[in-house]
Write a protein that holds these residues in place. Structure first.
Motif, mmCIF file in Angstrom:
data_model
loop_
_atom_site.group_PDB
_atom_site.id
_atom_site.type_symbol
_atom_site.label_atom_id
_atom_site.label_comp_id
_atom_site.label_asym_id
_atom_site.label_seq_id
_atom_site.Cartn_x
_atom_site.Cartn_y
_atom_site.Cartn_z
ATOM 1 N N VAL A 107 -7.988 15.678 20.465
ATOM 2 C CA VAL A 107 -9.298 16.288 20.255
ATOM 3 C C VAL A 107 -9.836 16.697 21.626
ATOM 4 N N ASP A 110 -14.551 17.745 21.512
ATOM 5 C CA ASP A 110 -14.988 17.431 20.143
ATOM 6 C C ASP A 110 -14.389 18.365 19.092
ATOM 7 N N GLN A 111 -13.395 19.161 19.464
ATOM 8 C CA GLN A 111 -12.730 20.049 18.516
ATOM 9 C C GLN A 111 -11.281 19.599 18.321
ATOM 10 N N SER A 138 -3.924 25.124 20.481
ATOM 11 C CA SER A 138 -5.209 25.032 21.152
ATOM 12 C C SER A 138 -5.568 26.386 21.759
ATOM 13 N N GLU A 139 -6.672 26.970 21.328
ATOM 14 C CA GLU A 139 -7.209 28.198 21.907
ATOM 15 C C GLU A 139 -6.159 29.305 21.986
#
Length: 225
Positions: A107, A110-111, A138-139
């Motif tokens: 995480v 917080d994502q 991620s991203e």
């Protein structure tokens, strides 16, 4: 004597150039363990670019023009308490990031990252009965990780990455000694970015009366992410 002087001069220059390239441009390393599987395998020989994150001063550990790695980069670094030992891990946390692991899953700020079960081949998974391979996203970036099927209750953090440091994890999450255990790593200790596997030897599959390793030809001169 003139010819010998030419030979010696050529040899000295060649050695000097090789040392310069090794220490300031690119360095070769051997991967000894499976902590970065499935991305890197034991027996992989890799090249790391020493110019990706800054320039080292000759005969010094000081670096200038330090550049921040990107999330997902594979980096070679020295942990401050063991300056003579090189490690390879993946950058997952950048300065200011809030890093946490909940039930084995990462995480960031917080994502929760997105996980998708990947193809489970015997070449990549050391034990398919105990572990699964996932694409960790991620991203807009993704890489593969190995995780224990029973990852519930495996938590970490939260931890905020200090300025000028990075948080590193191994892709083989349950068999990696990384920032969860010895903390974040200063950017000055990051030696370079892993860019290519130039040779890969499989010591589990030998030939020649069980004396010589086989070559993983599909990995030779393969680029990395």
């Amino acid at each position: 004597m003139t010819r010998w002087r030419e030979y010696v001069t050529t040899l000295v220059l060649a050695v000097a150039c090789a040392l310069f390239v090794r220490n300031y441009v690119a360095t070769a390393y051997k991967v000894p363990t499976g902590s970065m599987q499935p991305t890197l395998k034991p027996g992989d020989f890799i090249f790391a670019s020493r110019l990706s994150y800054g320039v080292s001063l000759p005969f010094s550990r000081t670096k200038f023009d330090i550049t921040l790695p990107e999330r997902g980069d594979l980096v070679v670094f020295s942990y401050p308490n063991q300056p003579g030992t090189s490690y390879v891990k993946r950058v997952v946390g950048l300065p200011g990031d809030r890093v946490q692991i909940q039930n084995g899953r990462l995480v960031l700020n917080d994502q929760p990252l997105t996980y998708e079960k990947a193809e489970n081949s015997s070449r990549d998974n050391p034990n398919a009965e105990m572990f699964d391979i996932f694409s960790e996203k991620s991203e807009g970036l993704e890489w593969r990780v190995i995780m224990d099927k029973q990852s519930e209750g495996r938590n970490f953090g939260p931890l905020v990455v200090p300025p000028g440091e990075v948080f590193l994890l191994g892709d083989n999450r349950d068999a990696s000694d990384d920032s969860r255990y010895w903390g974040t790593v200063p950017l000055a200790e990051v030696a370079g970015k892993v860019v290519i596997v130039w040779l890969s030897l499989d010591w589990q599959n030998k030939w020649g009366s069980d004396r010589y390793p086989s070559v993983r030809w599909e990995r030779v001169f393969s680029s990395l992410r």
